[in-house]
Design a protein around this motif. Structure first.
Motif, short mmCIF file in Angstrom:
data_model
loop_
_atom_site.label_atom_id
_atom_site.label_comp_id
_atom_site.label_asym_id
_atom_site.label_seq_id
_atom_site.Cartn_x
_atom_site.Cartn_y
_atom_site.Cartn_z
N ALA A 159 0.83 -1.21 0.00
CA ALA A 159 0.00 0.00 0.00
C ALA A 159 0.86 1.25 0.00
CB ALA A 159 -0.93 -0.01 1.21
N ALA A 160 1.96 1.22 0.78
CA ALA A 160 2.85 2.38 0.84
C ALA A 160 3.43 2.71 -0.52
CB ALA A 160 3.97 2.13 1.85
N CYS A 161 3.80 1.66 -1.28
CA CYS A 161 4.35 1.88 -2.63
C CYS A 161 3.27 2.41 -3.58
CB CYS A 161 4.93 0.59 -3.19
SG CYS A 161 6.51 0.17 -2.47
N GLY A 162 2.03 1.95 -3.38
CA GLY A 162 0.94 2.47 -4.20
C GLY A 162 0.75 3.96 -3.99
N PHE A 163 0.75 4.39 -2.73
CA PHE A 163 0.64 5.82 -2.43
C PHE A 163 1.86 6.59 -2.96
CE2 PHE A 163 -2.15 4.32 1.17
CZ PHE A 163 -3.32 4.88 0.65
N LEU A 164 3.04 5.98 -2.83
CA LEU A 164 4.25 6.65 -3.30
C LEU A 164 4.21 6.91 -4.80
CD1 LEU A 164 7.19 7.65 -2.96
CD2 LEU A 164 7.93 5.27 -3.28
N THR A 165 3.89 5.88 -5.59
CA THR A 165 3.87 6.05 -7.04
C THR A 165 2.76 7.01 -7.47
OG1 THR A 165 2.66 3.95 -7.16
CG2 THR A 165 5.01 3.90 -7.68
N ALA A 166 1.61 6.97 -6.80
CA ALA A 166 0.54 7.92 -7.12
C ALA A 166 0.97 9.35 -6.82
CB ALA A 166 -0.72 7.57 -6.32
N SER A 167 1.68 9.52 -5.71
CA SER A 167 2.18 10.85 -5.35
C SER A 167 3.22 11.35 -6.35
CB SER A 167 2.78 10.82 -3.94
OG SER A 167 3.37 12.04 -3.60
N LEU A 168 4.13 10.46 -6.75
CA LEU A 168 5.16 10.85 -7.72
C LEU A 168 4.54 11.21 -9.06
CD1 LEU A 168 7.91 8.16 -6.94
CD2 LEU A 168 7.95 10.60 -6.35
N LEU A 169 3.51 10.48 -9.46
CA LEU A 169 2.82 10.79 -10.71
C LEU A 169 2.15 12.16 -10.64
CD1 LEU A 169 1.81 10.04 -13.53
CD2 LEU A 169 -0.09 8.81 -12.43
N ALA A 170 1.47 12.44 -9.52
CA ALA A 170 0.80 13.74 -9.36
C ALA A 170 1.80 14.88 -9.39
CB ALA A 170 0.02 13.74 -8.05
N LYS A 171 2.94 14.70 -8.73
CA LYS A 171 3.96 15.75 -8.73
C LYS A 171 4.55 15.97 -10.11
CE LYS A 171 5.34 15.14 -3.89
NZ LYS A 171 6.43 14.69 -2.97
N SER A 172 4.75 14.88 -10.84
CA SER A 172 5.31 14.99 -12.19
C SER A 172 4.37 15.74 -13.12
CB SER A 172 5.61 13.59 -12.75
OG SER A 172 6.60 12.93 -12.00
N ILE A 173 3.07 15.47 -13.01
CA ILE A 173 2.08 16.17 -13.83
C ILE A 173 2.04 17.65 -13.46
CG2 ILE A 173 -0.38 16.37 -14.36
CD1 ILE A 173 -0.57 13.33 -14.02
N GLN A 174 2.08 17.91 -12.18
CA GLN A 174 2.05 19.31 -11.72
C GLN A 174 3.28 20.07 -12.19
OE1 GLN A 174 2.40 19.89 -7.45
NE2 GLN A 174 1.00 21.62 -7.53
N ASN A 175 4.45 19.46 -12.07
CA ASN A 175 5.69 20.14 -12.43
C ASN A 175 5.86 20.30 -13.94
OD1 ASN A 175 6.35 20.27 -9.73
ND2 ASN A 175 7.61 18.41 -9.77
N ALA A 176 5.18 19.47 -14.73
CA ALA A 176 5.32 19.54 -16.19
C ALA A 176 4.45 20.62 -16.81
CB ALA A 176 4.99 18.18 -16.81
N GLY A 177 3.60 21.25 -16.03
CA GLY A 177 2.78 22.35 -16.54
C GLY A 177 1.86 21.95 -17.68
N GLY A 178 1.28 20.77 -17.61
CA GLY A 178 0.33 20.35 -18.63
C GLY A 178 0.94 19.53 -19.76
N ASP A 179 2.26 19.41 -19.80
CA ASP A 179 2.93 18.61 -20.83
C ASP A 179 2.92 17.15 -20.37
OD1 ASP A 179 4.55 17.38 -22.67
OD2 ASP A 179 6.14 18.88 -22.59
N ILE A 180 1.88 16.41 -20.76
CA ILE A 180 1.69 15.05 -20.26
C ILE A 180 2.81 14.09 -20.67
CG2 ILE A 180 0.16 13.04 -20.25
CD1 ILE A 180 -0.81 15.44 -18.62
#
Length: 275
Positions: A159-180
């Motif tokens: 479960a911890a890894c599931g939350f970790l990867t979801a968090s990393l994905l959200a941060k990557s999307i946020q930092n990319a400014g819409g560039d998926i």
């Protein structure tokens, strides 16, 4: 993708009397046909995870009916005397100093329907999965959780890894400014090394539960890190990356991977048999 050379099933236990199993009790299961543990589950009661050798594909050896299961589980949960207690009993019994433990029988309640479900249900196997990326740019798809990094359950990090990867994905999307596409590339770049590290750390059962040689090689390495204040089973819950923990246990992982390569079961070789 590989499978562990063991089967497993779970069994839900009804709420027990406090003198049998308190809400926080964790009990080891030791039986000639299987091993496992009983642990608390939310919001009440306990669950048992049962693991056994892959020579018996449906149930542990000797378990064909619900009565067989109840009898075996009752025996498995009883407190066992340690090797030191047994030795003391043999050495000193002649002098009237019997030191064997006598904590009384644990009488666990079982649910008949749940026991029937256990006996009749399909077996499961733990997966080991390593992917070189957790995304597909063309399809704009990202994998998180067990879909990205299948691993054994020993360290309790699913479960911890599931939350970790979801968090990393959200941060990557946020930092990319819409560039998926860029977000997905960045996500894999940070998430894949973490997934690989924890998957390899979870190969520990092949060493500590393996042959005598495997134990002689792995246990001293575990103890050395414990003496340095970096016990693996505790370290995975600290605020530190899995890659850092991997580096701290690189020799141990090397030993685990050696015995894993001898024990592992290729997934596609067994897919037809498991169907």
């Amino acid at each position: 993708r590989y499978l562990r050379n063991q089967f497993w099933k779970s069994l839900k236990l009804p709420k027990q009397a406090p003198n049998v199993l308190s809400p926080r009790d964790f009990k080891r299961l030791t039986h000639t046909s299987f091993k496992g543990a009983v642990f608390p589950r939310f919001p009440e009661g306990h669950a048992a995870l049962v693991f056994w050798n892959d020579s018996c594909p449906q149930n542990p050896k000797g378990i064909e009916t619900t009565d067989d299961l109840i009898w075996a589980m009752t025996q498995a949960i009883q407190p066992k005397a340690s090797k030191w207690e047994i030795a003391a009993n043999v050495l000193f019994s002649g002098f009237g100093q019997n030191k064997a433990s006598n904590t009384g029988e644990i009488r666990v309640e079982f649910d008949d329907d749940e026991c029937k479900r256990f006996v009749e249900s399909k077996t499961r196997r733990e997966n080991y999965i390593k992917l070189d990326r957790y995304h597909d740019t063309a399809s704009r798809i990202a994998l998180v959780g067990d879909a990205a990094h299948g691993m054994y359950s020993l360290l309790g990090q699913g479960a911890a890894c599931g939350f970790l990867t979801a968090s990393l994905l959200a941060k990557s999307i946020q930092n990319a400014g819409g560039d998926i596409p860029t977000a997905l590339e960045n996500y894999s770049a940070v998430a894949v090394p973490e997934g690989h590290a924890i998957a390899d750390l979870n190969l520990l059962p092949h060493a500590i539960f393996g042959s005598l040689v495997a134990k002689l090689l792995s246990v001293p390495l575990l103890l050395m890190n414990a003496l340095r204040g970096k016990l693996l089973l505790k370290r995975v819950n600290d605020d530190v990356t899995y890659q850092q923990i991997y580096r701290e246990n690189s020799l141990l992982v090397m030993v685990c991977r050696y015995f894993w390569k001898k024990d592992r079961v290729p997934f596609f070789d067994t897919k037809t048999k498991l169907a």
